[in-house]
Design an enzyme around this catalytic site. Structure first.
Site, PDB file in Angstrom:
ATOM      1  N   THR A  25       8.428  26.805  18.904  1.00 11.05           N
ATOM      2  CA  THR A  25       9.435  26.043  19.651  1.00 11.05           C
ATOM      3  C   THR A  25       8.858  25.561  20.974  1.00 11.05           C
ATOM      4  OG1 THR A  25      11.470  26.323  20.941  1.00 11.05           O
ATOM      5  CG2 THR A  25      10.242  28.299  20.512  1.00 11.05           C
ATOM      6  N   TYR A  70      14.221  34.418  23.912  1.00 12.56           N
ATOM      7  CA  TYR A  70      13.969  33.664  22.677  1.00 12.56           C
ATOM      8  C   TYR A  70      12.553  33.076  22.699  1.00 12.56           C
ATOM      9  CZ  TYR A  70      13.959  29.683  19.509  1.00 12.56           C
ATOM     10  OH  TYR A  70      13.604  28.775  18.553  1.00 12.56           O
TER      11      TYR A  70
END
Ligand code: UDP
Length: 321
Positions: free
Chosen positions: A114, A138
C-alpha cells in the site's frame, strides 16, 4: 500453473482471481470469510481457512506454484484503535503464510502492499524511493511484510512483487463482483450512496489544493488486478523481486469525484462540509513509471469508468440481483 489467492473472497483478491483465470491460470481461493464474501468467490474453488491455520495452509500449498496474498485488515482508523488486531493478522498470520509458502518449496509471491508504507510523502508524485515511514499501524503492518519478503529473497531466494496500491475503486466489467465493505468508508461508494438517502461528509475544504479538497490517485480495481498477473509473469520469467507503485500517475480531488458521481448517476450527491479527517495528507499521487518499465503495464481506465462501474455494481447489490 496454479495460484493460491489468499484473501480471494475479498474486493481486490476476487478481481485478481478473475484476471488470473482470464490469463489461463488455475486459481484456488483461500479465505476465512471474516470480511470476504462467498458471492465474490462464486465459480472458484474456495478453501475456507484462516491464514493462521498452518496445517490447512500446508495442505493447499502442495497444489500450487505461486501465492498472491490479499488477506489483510485494511481500515487505517481501526488500526490506530486496535493495533493488536492488525499485527495479529497482517503480521503474525502473514508470517505463517510466508513460512508455509517457503516450506512448500514455492518461490514466487505477490504481495498487496500500500502507499500507506510511505507515510507522509517527501515529494509528489511519489516514487518507490520515497522513504518508507508509515504513520499508522496499518501501514506499519504492511511494511513489516515488505521487509520480511526482502529478507527472504536474500536468504532463501523467495522472489516477490510488493505492489503498493493507491486508491483502488470500481468494479469488474462483468458486473459479477465489486466492492462490499462493511462498514464502507471509501469516498467513491459513499459519494454514490449519497445520491440516494445518504449524505456525504467532505473531510476538509481548506487543504492547499486547487479546490481545497484532498487529492488521491484512484485506480480501477481491474487495472490493479491485471498488474498482478503481469507481476506474476515477471517473476515466472525469472525477473528479480520488485516493489512497484500501482496508481494512474494522476490525481482527483474529492469535489472532482463528487462531480463524476453526479455525471454517472444523473443525480445530485447530497453533501456537507466537515472537518479534516486526522491523518489525511493533502495529496497522494503515484509516480507509476516503474510499473510501466518493469511490467509493461499502465492503468487504462478513467475516473468516469471507475465511478460508472461502481454505480452499476451498487445498483445490482441494492436490487438483490
Ligand atoms: N473522504 C471524504 N469523505 C468521506 C470519505 C473520504 O471526504 O466520507 C475523502 C478523504 O478525506 C480522502 C479521500 O476522500 O481525501 C479518499 O478517502 P478514502 O477513505 O476513500 O481513501 P484513503 O485515501 O483514505 O485510502
Amino acid at each position: 500453473m496454479a495460484i493460491l489467492v489468499v484473501g480471494g473472497a475479498g474486493y481486490i483478491g476476487s478481481h485478481a482471481a478473475r484476471a488470473l483465470r482470464r490469463s489461463g491460470y488455475e486459481v484456488i481461493l483461500y479465505d476465512n470469510l471474516s470480511t470476504g464474501h462467498r458471492r465474490l468467490a462464486q465459480g472458484f474453488e474456495l478453501v475456507d481457512g484462516d491464514m493462521a491455520d498452518e496445517p490447512k495452509l500446508r495442505s493447499v500449498l502442495t497444489r500450487v506454484d505461486a501465492v498472491m496474498h490479499f488477506a489483510a485488515h485494511a481500515y487505517v482508523g481501526e488500526s490506530v484503535e486496535n493495533p493488536r488486531k492488525y499485527f495479529r493478522n497482517n503480521v503474525e498470520a502473514a508470517l505463517t503464510l510466508l513460512n508455509a509458502t517457503l516450506d512448500a518449496g514455492i518461490r514466487r509471491f505477490v504481495f498487496s502492499s500500500t502507499c500507506a508504507v510511505y507515510g507522509v510523502p517527501t515529494q509528489i508524485p511519489i516514487t518507490e524511493e520515497n522513504p518508507r515511514q508509515p504513520v499508522n499501524p496499518y501501514g506499519t503492518s504492511k511494511l513489516f511484510c515488505e521487509y520480511a519478503l526482502e529478507a527472504y529473497d536474500r536468504a532463501y531466494g523467495l522472489r516477490s512483487a510488493r505492489l503498493r496500491y493507491f486508491n483502488a475503486a470500481g468494479a469488474d466489467e462483468s458486473g459479477e463482483i465489486g466492492e462490499l465493505h462493511d462498514p464502507e468508508t471509501h469516498l467513491i461508494p459513499l459519494a454514490l450512496a449519497a445520491t440516494g438517502p445518504g449524505e456525504l461528509q467532505i473531510f476538509g475544504t481548506d487543504y492547499p489544493t486547487p479546490d481545497g479538497t484532498c487529492i488521491r490517485d484512484y485506480i480501477h480495481v481491474s487495472d490493479l488486478a491485471e498488474a498482478h498477473v503481469r507481476a506474476l509473469q515477471h517473476l515466472e520469467k525469472g525477473g528479480d523481486s520488485v516493489a512497484l507503485n500501482l496508481g494512474t500517475g494522476g490525481g482527483h480531488s474529492v469535489l472532482e469525484v463528487i462531480h463524476a458521481a453526479e455525471a454517472a448517476t444523473g443525480r445530485a450527491v447530497r453533501r456537507k462540509v466537515g472537518p479534516r479527517r486526522p491523518g489525511d495528507p493533502p495529496v497522494l499521487v503515484a509516480d507509476a513509471r516503474r510499473a510501466q518499465q518493469v511490467l509493461g503495464w499502465k492503468a487504462t481506465r478513467t475516473l468516469a469508468d471507475i465511478v460508472s462501474g461502481a454505480w452499476q455494481w451498487m445498483q445490482r447489490v441494492q436490487s438483490g440481483s
